[in-house]
Design a protein around this motif. Structure first.
Motif, PDB file in Angstrom:
ATOM      1  N   GLY A 230       0.790  -1.235   0.000  1.00  0.00           N
ATOM      2  CA  GLY A 230       0.000   0.000   0.000  1.00  0.00           C
ATOM      3  C   GLY A 230       0.818   1.280   0.000  1.00  0.00           C
ATOM      4  O   GLY A 230       0.265   2.377   0.044  1.00  0.00           O
ATOM      5  N   GLN A 231       2.138   1.148  -0.097  1.00  0.00           N
ATOM      6  CA  GLN A 231       3.017   2.326  -0.072  1.00  0.00           C
ATOM      7  C   GLN A 231       3.772   2.449  -1.399  1.00  0.00           C
ATOM      8  O   GLN A 231       4.375   1.455  -1.839  1.00  0.00           O
ATOM      9  N   GLU A 232       3.740   3.642  -1.943  1.00  0.00           N
ATOM     10  CA  GLU A 232       4.548   3.855  -3.147  1.00  0.00           C
ATOM     11  C   GLU A 232       6.022   3.896  -2.752  1.00  0.00           C
ATOM     12  O   GLU A 232       6.363   4.340  -1.647  1.00  0.00           O
ATOM     13  N   TYR A 233       6.873   3.420  -3.642  1.00  0.00           N
ATOM     14  CA  TYR A 233       8.305   3.483  -3.352  1.00  0.00           C
ATOM     15  C   TYR A 233       8.748   4.939  -3.285  1.00  0.00           C
ATOM     16  O   TYR A 233       8.232   5.795  -4.007  1.00  0.00           O
ATOM     17  N   ASP A 234       9.707   5.200  -2.427  1.00  0.00           N
ATOM     18  CA  ASP A 234      10.246   6.545  -2.273  1.00  0.00           C
ATOM     19  C   ASP A 234      11.305   6.772  -3.361  1.00  0.00           C
ATOM     20  O   ASP A 234      12.349   6.096  -3.349  1.00  0.00           O
ATOM     21  N   PRO A 235      11.030   7.701  -4.295  1.00  0.00           N
ATOM     22  CA  PRO A 235      11.989   7.936  -5.386  1.00  0.00           C
ATOM     23  C   PRO A 235      13.371   8.341  -4.869  1.00  0.00           C
ATOM     24  O   PRO A 235      14.376   8.124  -5.539  1.00  0.00           O
ATOM     25  N   ALA A 236      13.413   8.884  -3.640  1.00  0.00           N
ATOM     26  CA  ALA A 236      14.694   9.274  -3.051  1.00  0.00           C
ATOM     27  C   ALA A 236      15.569   8.055  -2.771  1.00  0.00           C
ATOM     28  O   ALA A 236      16.783   8.163  -2.629  1.00  0.00           O
ATOM     29  N   LYS A 237      14.916   6.884  -2.684  1.00  0.00           N
ATOM     30  CA  LYS A 237      15.667   5.656  -2.395  1.00  0.00           C
ATOM     31  C   LYS A 237      15.985   4.866  -3.667  1.00  0.00           C
ATOM     32  O   LYS A 237      16.276   3.673  -3.617  1.00  0.00           O
ATOM     33  N   GLY A 238      15.891   5.534  -4.802  1.00  0.00           N
ATOM     34  CA  GLY A 238      16.219   4.882  -6.071  1.00  0.00           C
ATOM     35  C   GLY A 238      15.004   4.748  -6.958  1.00  0.00           C
ATOM     36  O   GLY A 238      13.878   5.034  -6.538  1.00  0.00           O
ATOM     37  N   ALA A 239      15.245   4.330  -8.192  1.00  0.00           N
ATOM     38  CA  ALA A 239      14.160   4.175  -9.167  1.00  0.00           C
ATOM     39  C   ALA A 239      13.014   3.382  -8.528  1.00  0.00           C
ATOM     40  O   ALA A 239      13.228   2.292  -8.010  1.00  0.00           O
ATOM     41  N   PRO A 240      11.803   3.955  -8.541  1.00  0.00           N
ATOM     42  CA  PRO A 240      10.690   3.394  -7.752  1.00  0.00           C
ATOM     43  C   PRO A 240       9.925   2.258  -8.439  1.00  0.00           C
ATOM     44  O   PRO A 240       8.703   2.266  -8.484  1.00  0.00           O
ATOM     45  N   TYR A 241      10.661   1.302  -8.983  1.00  0.00           N
ATOM     46  CA  TYR A 241       9.993   0.182  -9.667  1.00  0.00           C
ATOM     47  C   TYR A 241      10.605  -1.150  -9.251  1.00  0.00           C
ATOM     48  O   TYR A 241      11.827  -1.259  -9.107  1.00  0.00           O
ATOM     49  N   LYS A 242       9.742  -2.144  -9.097  1.00  0.00           N
ATOM     50  CA  LYS A 242      10.224  -3.488  -8.773  1.00  0.00           C
ATOM     51  C   LYS A 242       9.548  -4.519  -9.672  1.00  0.00           C
ATOM     52  O   LYS A 242       8.341  -4.454  -9.898  1.00  0.00           O
ATOM     53  N   LEU A 243      10.345  -5.411 -10.188  1.00  0.00           N
ATOM     54  CA  LEU A 243       9.791  -6.530 -10.946  1.00  0.00           C
ATOM     55  C   LEU A 243       9.302  -7.576  -9.951  1.00  0.00           C
ATOM     56  O   LEU A 243      10.043  -7.949  -9.043  1.00  0.00           O
TER      57      LEU A 243
END
Ligand SMILES: Nc1nc2c(c(=O)[nH]1)N[C@H]1C(S)=C(S)[C@@H](COP(=O)(O)O)O[C@H]1N2
Ligand SMILES: [Mo]
Length: 268
Positions: A230-243
């Motif tokens: 339920g949480q979007e990835y934090d763009p500050a912690k790197g590209a916000p995508y996961k396979l």
């Protein structure tokens, strides 16, 4: 008698002139030159490849001269890329960079930080696709028809298991409908910002019935997630995508395939 003497003198002069003319030595050369020429022709005929190579040499020189210029910026962007295979995609990356150079003049007038921030959050798809494209997070979110959300089961190599909720787009639909795969395409490489990478055949990407060994009723596509628990990835912690992908069969160790911080997907 006098005319005979004059003739003899004229003949002598003509003889001297004739002998001193470079034409004599030329005649010798002429007999050699045909040999040289034919030798040269034989070389050309027997070494078509090398002849072609010679013709291509200026092109090669250009090609060799260009990458070093752009290798530096590329090298900084693709530090983990080390194989020759990757050099090709890297070259393809260089083309968009050239077009960026054209718009460089406009950049100072616009907002470079915004563009950089956007670029950092884009999902790049390169290689054998008709649309060489970078999707922004907003663009991906707007693809309602290919969004998938569910709890994925994970098993890692140490036997740790878990169920994690993810939301993202179906990778196969994204590649087929949005990036538009070329007919040559047969595999993809998913590359993370840290250099971690996973290869999949297109058949594997196409497969929509990955499983959860604890819940046989469920079927999963391979997705590119931007939201976990339920949480979007934090763009500050790197590209916000996961396979994220389910299991092929019971016992399948699928968690190592969950490439996080995806930088780009290369289609070959
Ligand atoms: N970018 C990136 N993704 C990665 C890895 C990595 O090193 N880099 N390791 C993989 C492996 S081996 C595992 S088991 C899981 C670990 O995921 P976790 O850190 O969320 O537990 O991430 C996978 N995805
Ligand atoms: Mo792992």
């Amino acid at each position: 008698m006098k005319t005979i003497k004059v003739y003899r003198i004229i003949l002598m002069i003509l003889l001297v002139i004739t002998l001193s003319l470079p034409g004599c030595s030329q005649k010798v050369k002429e007999t050699e030159e045909p040999v040289n020429i034919s030798a040269g022709q034989e070389n050309n005929e027997t070494q078509d490849a090398s002849a072609g190579g010679e013709e291509d040499t200026p092109v090669n020189t250009d090609a060799e001269a260009e990458p070093p210029k752009e290798a530096a910026p590329d090298g900084t962007k693709t530090e983990p890329v080390k194989t020759v295979k990757d050099a090709e995609p890297a070259n393809k990356v260089q083309k968009p960079e050239k077009s960026e150079d054209v718009t460089d003049q406009d950049k100072p007038e616009e907002n470079p930080p915004t563009q950089e921030a956007e670029a950092a959050n884009t999902l790049k798809i390169q290689g054998s696709v008709t649309n060489k494209i970078a999707f922004t997070l907003d663009e991906l979110k707007s693809m309602k028809d290919i969004i998938f959300e569910d709890e994925f089961y994970s098993l890692n190599s140490f036997g740790t298991t878990g169920h994690t909720r993810f939301k993202g787009v179906k990778l196969w639909s994204l590649l087929e409908r949005k990036a538009k795969l070329s007919s040559k395409a047969s595999k993809i490489t998913v590359i993370a910002a840290d250099g971690y990478r996973m290869e999949f055949t297109l058949e594997e990407v196409m497969k929509q019935d990955y499983m959860d060994e604890t819940n046989p009723a469920k079927k999963f596509p391979m997705i590119i997630a931007w939201e976990e628990k339920g949480q979007e990835y934090d763009p500050a912690k790197g590209a916000p995508y996961k396979l994220v992908v389910g299991q092929r069969e019971a016992g399948d160790v699928n968690k190592p395939q969950w490439v996080s911080n995806i930088d780009r997907i290369i289609v070959e």
